[in-house]
Design a protein around this motif. Structure first.
Motif, PDB file in Angstrom:
ATOM      1  N   LEU A 115     -45.456 -52.111  24.245  1.00 63.65           N
ATOM      2  CA  LEU A 115     -45.181 -53.753  23.333  1.00 63.65           C
ATOM      3  C   LEU A 115     -46.164 -53.525  21.944  1.00 63.65           C
ATOM      4  CD1 LEU A 115     -45.236 -56.777  24.340  1.00 63.65           C
ATOM      5  CD2 LEU A 115     -47.978 -56.624  25.022  1.00 63.65           C
ATOM      6  N   PRO A 116     -45.423 -53.937  21.732  1.00 69.25           N
ATOM      7  CA  PRO A 116     -45.638 -54.235  19.813  1.00 69.25           C
ATOM      8  C   PRO A 116     -46.191 -55.440  19.170  1.00 69.25           C
ATOM      9  CG  PRO A 116     -42.986 -54.013  20.012  1.00 69.25           C
ATOM     10  CD  PRO A 116     -44.039 -54.335  21.810  1.00 69.25           C
ATOM     11  N   ALA A 117     -47.216 -55.015  18.523  1.00 66.12           N
ATOM     12  CA  ALA A 117     -47.763 -56.257  18.375  1.00 66.12           C
ATOM     13  C   ALA A 117     -47.852 -57.032  18.049  1.00 66.12           C
ATOM     14  CB  ALA A 117     -49.496 -55.800  17.581  1.00 66.12           C
ATOM     15  N   SER A 177     -53.403 -47.600  23.384  1.00 68.47           N
ATOM     16  CA  SER A 177     -53.710 -48.466  21.702  1.00 68.47           C
ATOM     17  C   SER A 177     -53.057 -47.603  20.812  1.00 68.47           C
ATOM     18  CB  SER A 177     -54.813 -49.452  21.050  1.00 68.47           C
ATOM     19  OG  SER A 177     -55.742 -48.004  21.109  1.00 68.47           O
ATOM     20  N   HIS A 178     -51.913 -47.668  19.684  1.00 65.45           N
ATOM     21  CA  HIS A 178     -51.682 -47.224  18.653  1.00 65.45           C
ATOM     22  C   HIS A 178     -51.379 -48.092  18.007  1.00 65.45           C
ATOM     23  CE1 HIS A 178     -47.909 -46.880  16.688  1.00 65.45           C
ATOM     24  NE2 HIS A 178     -48.041 -45.499  16.811  1.00 65.45           N
ATOM     25  N   SER A 179     -51.817 -47.745  16.269  1.00 68.17           N
ATOM     26  CA  SER A 179     -52.095 -48.190  15.342  1.00 68.17           C
ATOM     27  C   SER A 179     -51.810 -48.043  14.378  1.00 68.17           C
ATOM     28  CB  SER A 179     -53.573 -48.931  15.062  1.00 68.17           C
ATOM     29  OG  SER A 179     -53.648 -49.416  14.475  1.00 68.17           O
ATOM     30  N   LYS A 180     -51.053 -47.650  13.235  1.00 66.80           N
ATOM     31  CA  LYS A 180     -50.938 -47.492  11.795  1.00 66.80           C
ATOM     32  C   LYS A 180     -50.952 -48.782  11.248  1.00 66.80           C
ATOM     33  CE  LYS A 180     -48.527 -43.784  13.524  1.00 66.80           C
ATOM     34  NZ  LYS A 180     -46.729 -42.484  13.071  1.00 66.80           N
ATOM     35  N   SER A 181     -51.223 -48.178   9.517  1.00 65.11           N
ATOM     36  CA  SER A 181     -51.796 -49.621   8.798  1.00 65.11           C
ATOM     37  C   SER A 181     -50.236 -50.259   8.819  1.00 65.11           C
ATOM     38  CB  SER A 181     -51.577 -48.821   7.039  1.00 65.11           C
ATOM     39  OG  SER A 181     -49.956 -47.790   7.027  1.00 65.11           O
ATOM     40  N   ASP A 182     -48.598 -50.049   8.553  1.00 62.61           N
ATOM     41  CA  ASP A 182     -47.557 -50.543   9.007  1.00 62.61           C
ATOM     42  C   ASP A 182     -47.011 -50.974  10.709  1.00 62.61           C
ATOM     43  OD1 ASP A 182     -46.416 -47.794  10.247  1.00 62.61           O
ATOM     44  OD2 ASP A 182     -44.247 -48.028   9.159  1.00 62.61           O
TER      45      ASP A 182
END
Length: 113
Positions: A24-26, A60-65
């Motif tokens: 699920l994209p933010a 959760s998954h998080s990168k700058s873009d």
């Protein structure tokens, strides 16, 4: 459905256990919460097939873009035929089986097969 989520069924009460993984994209920034209707529809479809929801895990998954969350559903299959069946959800049928008050899945979201 509530019973299958909060019930005390043991994993050995099923023919087999399988997973359903969903990314699920933010969403864009908001000032208030929202309901993720597409995921709700997918879970309703899975439950209607006869699977029981044993547990849900998230990562959760998080990168700058890019950011989002992996949702891993642990499912109990009460029969061999259900255990061996693929979990598939046809986006083109989203409107055909919709329940009043629900929204169809967003066709702009890419789903892997």
């Amino acid at each position: 459905m509530i019973k299958s989520v909060f019930g005390n069924k043991k994993k050995n009460q099923y023919f087999g256990i399988k997973t359903f993984t969903y990314y699920l994209p933010a969403p864009p920034s908001r000032k208030s919460g929202y309901q993720e209707k597409e995921f709700d529809r997918l879970i309703q479809h899975i439950m209607a097939q006869g699977y029981e929801l044993i547990d849900i895990k998230t990562q959760s998954h998080s990168k700058s873009d890019q950011a989002g969350i992996w949702i891993i559903c642990i499912l109990g299959a009460p029969s061999k035929s259900l255990y061996e069946a693929k979990i598939q959800y046809d986006l083109s049928l989203a409107n055909a089986d919709s329940i009043e008050g629900e929204y169809p899945l967003d066709p702009s979201i890419i789903h892997e097969s």
